[in-house]
Design an enzyme around this catalytic site. Sequence first.
Site, PDB file in Angstrom:
ATOM      1  N   GLU A  43       0.846  -1.209   0.000  1.00  0.00           N
ATOM      2  CA  GLU A  43       0.000   0.000   0.000  1.00  0.00           C
ATOM      3  C   GLU A  43       0.875   1.249   0.000  1.00  0.00           C
ATOM      4  O   GLU A  43       1.848   1.343   0.738  1.00  0.00           O
ATOM      5  CB  GLU A  43      -0.892  -0.026   1.239  1.00  0.00           C
ATOM      6  CG  GLU A  43      -1.880   1.128   1.269  1.00  0.00           C
ATOM      7  CD  GLU A  43      -2.935   0.925   2.329  1.00  0.00           C
ATOM      8  OE1 GLU A  43      -3.568  -0.147   2.356  1.00  0.00           O
ATOM      9  OE2 GLU A  43      -3.123   1.839   3.144  1.00  0.00           O
ATOM     10  N   ALA A  74      -8.363  11.523   3.462  1.00  0.00           N
ATOM     11  CA  ALA A  74      -9.583  11.787   4.224  1.00  0.00           C
ATOM     12  C   ALA A  74     -10.449  12.812   3.497  1.00  0.00           C
ATOM     13  O   ALA A  74      -9.950  13.827   3.025  1.00  0.00           O
ATOM     14  CB  ALA A  74      -9.214  12.279   5.610  1.00  0.00           C
ATOM     15  N   HIS A 126      -8.007   3.146  -3.782  1.00  0.00           N
ATOM     16  CA  HIS A 126      -8.931   3.256  -2.646  1.00  0.00           C
ATOM     17  C   HIS A 126      -9.984   4.324  -2.974  1.00  0.00           C
ATOM     18  O   HIS A 126      -9.725   5.249  -3.743  1.00  0.00           O
ATOM     19  CB  HIS A 126      -8.196   3.687  -1.381  1.00  0.00           C
ATOM     20  CG  HIS A 126      -7.260   2.644  -0.837  1.00  0.00           C
ATOM     21  ND1 HIS A 126      -7.080   2.436   0.512  1.00  0.00           N
ATOM     22  CD2 HIS A 126      -6.449   1.763  -1.455  1.00  0.00           C
ATOM     23  CE1 HIS A 126      -6.201   1.461   0.698  1.00  0.00           C
ATOM     24  NE2 HIS A 126      -5.794   1.043  -0.480  1.00  0.00           N
ATOM     25  N   GLY A 130     -14.837   5.360   5.032  1.00  0.00           N
ATOM     26  CA  GLY A 130     -13.982   6.510   5.318  1.00  0.00           C
ATOM     27  C   GLY A 130     -14.217   7.034   6.714  1.00  0.00           C
ATOM     28  O   GLY A 130     -15.199   6.682   7.380  1.00  0.00           O
ATOM     29  N   ASP A 131     -13.295   7.858   7.169  1.00  0.00           N
ATOM     30  CA  ASP A 131     -13.412   8.451   8.511  1.00  0.00           C
ATOM     31  C   ASP A 131     -14.284   9.693   8.453  1.00  0.00           C
ATOM     32  O   ASP A 131     -14.361  10.357   7.421  1.00  0.00           O
ATOM     33  CB  ASP A 131     -12.019   8.808   9.043  1.00  0.00           C
ATOM     34  CG  ASP A 131     -11.321   7.591   9.627  1.00  0.00           C
ATOM     35  OD1 ASP A 131     -12.018   6.760  10.242  1.00  0.00           O
ATOM     36  OD2 ASP A 131     -10.107   7.469   9.438  1.00  0.00           O
ATOM     37  N   LYS A 140     -20.687  -6.677   3.442  1.00  0.00           N
ATOM     38  CA  LYS A 140     -19.850  -6.140   2.360  1.00  0.00           C
ATOM     39  C   LYS A 140     -19.542  -7.231   1.328  1.00  0.00           C
ATOM     40  O   LYS A 140     -19.490  -6.961   0.130  1.00  0.00           O
ATOM     41  CB  LYS A 140     -18.548  -5.560   2.950  1.00  0.00           C
ATOM     42  CG  LYS A 140     -18.801  -4.329   3.830  1.00  0.00           C
ATOM     43  CD  LYS A 140     -17.535  -3.555   4.159  1.00  0.00           C
ATOM     44  CE  LYS A 140     -16.716  -4.176   5.238  1.00  0.00           C
ATOM     45  NZ  LYS A 140     -15.602  -3.314   5.684  1.00  0.00           N
TER      46      LYS A 140
HETATM   47  P1  FAD Z   1     -16.927  -0.009   7.416  1.00  0.00           P
HETATM   48  O1  FAD Z   1     -16.776  -1.404   7.010  1.00  0.00           O
HETATM   49  O2  FAD Z   1     -17.792   0.832   6.600  1.00  0.00           O
HETATM   50  O3  FAD Z   1     -17.379   0.013   8.929  1.00  0.00           O
HETATM   51  C1  FAD Z   1     -17.578   1.213   9.655  1.00  0.00           C
HETATM   52  C2  FAD Z   1     -18.562   0.994  10.760  1.00  0.00           C
HETATM   53  O4  FAD Z   1     -19.825   0.786  10.236  1.00  0.00           O
HETATM   54  C3  FAD Z   1     -18.277  -0.199  11.635  1.00  0.00           C
HETATM   55  O5  FAD Z   1     -18.671   0.099  12.926  1.00  0.00           O
HETATM   56  C4  FAD Z   1     -19.122  -1.295  11.036  1.00  0.00           C
HETATM   57  O6  FAD Z   1     -19.421  -2.308  11.975  1.00  0.00           O
HETATM   58  C5  FAD Z   1     -20.332  -0.507  10.594  1.00  0.00           C
HETATM   59  N1  FAD Z   1     -20.958  -1.052   9.368  1.00  0.00           N
HETATM   60  C6  FAD Z   1     -20.362  -1.352   8.197  1.00  0.00           C
HETATM   61  N2  FAD Z   1     -21.258  -1.805   7.289  1.00  0.00           N
HETATM   62  C7  FAD Z   1     -22.441  -1.770   7.925  1.00  0.00           C
HETATM   63  C8  FAD Z   1     -23.750  -2.105   7.530  1.00  0.00           C
HETATM   64  N3  FAD Z   1     -24.039  -2.588   6.318  1.00  0.00           N
HETATM   65  N4  FAD Z   1     -24.736  -1.915   8.445  1.00  0.00           N
HETATM   66  C9  FAD Z   1     -24.459  -1.462   9.669  1.00  0.00           C
HETATM   67  N5  FAD Z   1     -23.230  -1.121  10.086  1.00  0.00           N
HETATM   68  C10 FAD Z   1     -22.247  -1.276   9.242  1.00  0.00           C
HETATM   69  N6  FAD Z   1      -9.452   5.743   5.121  1.00  0.00           N
HETATM   70  C11 FAD Z   1      -9.347   6.699   4.166  1.00  0.00           C
HETATM   71  O7  FAD Z   1      -9.822   7.824   4.365  1.00  0.00           O
HETATM   72  N7  FAD Z   1      -8.708   6.460   2.986  1.00  0.00           N
HETATM   73  C12 FAD Z   1      -8.181   5.237   2.696  1.00  0.00           C
HETATM   74  O8  FAD Z   1      -7.613   5.047   1.619  1.00  0.00           O
HETATM   75  C13 FAD Z   1      -8.277   4.195   3.677  1.00  0.00           C
HETATM   76  N8  FAD Z   1      -7.794   2.956   3.437  1.00  0.00           N
HETATM   77  C14 FAD Z   1      -7.969   1.972   4.366  1.00  0.00           C
HETATM   78  C15 FAD Z   1      -7.517   0.673   4.063  1.00  0.00           C
HETATM   79  C16 FAD Z   1      -7.673  -0.355   4.989  1.00  0.00           C
HETATM   80  C17 FAD Z   1      -7.180  -1.739   4.636  1.00  0.00           C
HETATM   81  C18 FAD Z   1      -8.277  -0.090   6.256  1.00  0.00           C
HETATM   82  C19 FAD Z   1      -8.420  -1.198   7.267  1.00  0.00           C
HETATM   83  C20 FAD Z   1      -8.744   1.186   6.546  1.00  0.00           C
HETATM   84  C21 FAD Z   1      -8.606   2.227   5.621  1.00  0.00           C
HETATM   85  N9  FAD Z   1      -9.079   3.511   5.874  1.00  0.00           N
HETATM   86  C22 FAD Z   1      -8.949   4.493   4.903  1.00  0.00           C
HETATM   87  C23 FAD Z   1      -9.706   3.845   7.163  1.00  0.00           C
HETATM   88  C24 FAD Z   1     -11.247   3.727   7.111  1.00  0.00           C
HETATM   89  O9  FAD Z   1     -11.752   4.678   6.208  1.00  0.00           O
HETATM   90  C25 FAD Z   1     -11.803   3.997   8.506  1.00  0.00           C
HETATM   91  O10 FAD Z   1     -11.449   2.991   9.389  1.00  0.00           O
HETATM   92  C26 FAD Z   1     -13.312   4.274   8.571  1.00  0.00           C
HETATM   93  O11 FAD Z   1     -13.631   4.737   9.883  1.00  0.00           O
HETATM   94  C27 FAD Z   1     -14.202   3.100   8.306  1.00  0.00           C
HETATM   95  O12 FAD Z   1     -14.368   2.792   6.960  1.00  0.00           O
HETATM   96  P2  FAD Z   1     -14.455   1.231   6.560  1.00  0.00           P
HETATM   97  O13 FAD Z   1     -14.923   1.107   5.178  1.00  0.00           O
HETATM   98  O14 FAD Z   1     -13.176   0.623   6.928  1.00  0.00           O
HETATM   99  O15 FAD Z   1     -15.503   0.662   7.605  1.00  0.00           O
END
Ligand code: FAD
Length: 304
Positions: free
Chosen positions: A21, A55, A81, A112-113, A172
């Site tokens: 990455e 972000a 991403h 995303g955050d 997902k």
């Molecule tokens: P999600 O899978 O969307 O989960 C977030 C929360 O929502 C969790 O509490 C989960 O339990 C809940 N949730 C998910 N789906 C559902 C659903 N269908 N119904 C109900 N609840 C649900 N951030 C960036 O800004 N840019 C990047 O390029 C980036 N790359 C990353 C790469 C990796 C491998 C990882 C692990 C993280 C990365 N992040 C990145 C950080 C990420 O954006 C943050 O951790 C963010 O807070 C959550 O996004 P997510 O898609 O990981 O989480």
Amino acid sequence: MAHDLQRVSRSGRARIGVSFEFFPPKNAEMETALWEAVTRLAPLAPNFVSVTYGAGGSTRERTHATVSRIINETRLKPAAHLTCVAATRDDVDDVIRAYWDAGVRHIVALRGDPVGGAGAAYAAHPGGYETSTALIKGIRKIAGFEVTVSAYPEMHPETSSFDADIDALKAKIDAGATRAITQFFFDNAHYLRFLEKARARGIAIPILPGIVPVQNFKQTASFAKKTGASVPQWLADRFEGLDNDPATRRLIAAAVAAEQVLDLVDAGVMDFHFYTMNRADLVYAICHLLGLRARAEAGAGAAI
Ligand code: FAD
């Protein structure tokens, strides 16, 4: 010891796959550093390399430029991403189409955050994709991308329970994701327990452990706090007293990462995703330990 003789990591039998990455550079100097890292790591023939999305979409153009350069100048397969933050569905769909037009065939789809940073309350953008699951569906509607998603061995900080997080991962996958990459972790037990739970829940896709070589302990520890990854005391102890000793710090970092990945190989893990921080040397050394060797035909300049 008999135990040592049986270690997979010493048997030469392990067939290791890796991915790397990178983050999109902010200026010319960082661009040079990124490209040095890409050029050094490319001959290891990773399965793919991924490029993060800043972000709130702050790197939209730079992420695009970086994946385009990888496509145009190397034989690497980039994964771009993408997040749902601070953008309407139409805006995000434009990014997805632009990726496809540039030749990208693999997206790492994330919610995303929050705009206020990790830890702040998340609110979906009005008219935007509400969750990563919705984003995956949107991507799949537009074109036949391969979709990778995140997974959290120590739970996402906003989730209500471990099981809820595994259910979210399942959702997902049901939406079309075919691979997950984990948040980084330092105690392999967290990852192995997560893997076991996911498999028990019927999740069969590859879940690549995300490995972060500790280039700077203080920075890594503070980042870990925001992401919900725990920093064990033993790790802090290993870096203690080395703030002004970068040479020893680097040796310790290499030893820590080597111990972690070799232990995972012994536990049967064969695929690894490295958070490179756009630096090649530690990751290159760890890959060497894992048995990977440079192949000239896979090099970064191969397609130029
Ligand atoms: P999600 O899978 O969307 O989960 C977030 C929360 O929502 C969790 O509490 C989960 O339990 C809940 N949730 C998910 N789906 C559902 C659903 N269908 N119904 C109900 N609840 C649900 N951030 C960036 O800004 N840019 C990047 O390029 C980036 N790359 C990353 C790469 C990796 C491998 C990882 C692990 C993280 C990365 N992040 C990145 C950080 C990420 O954006 C943050 O951790 C963010 O807070 C959550 O996004 P997510 O898609 O990981 O989480």
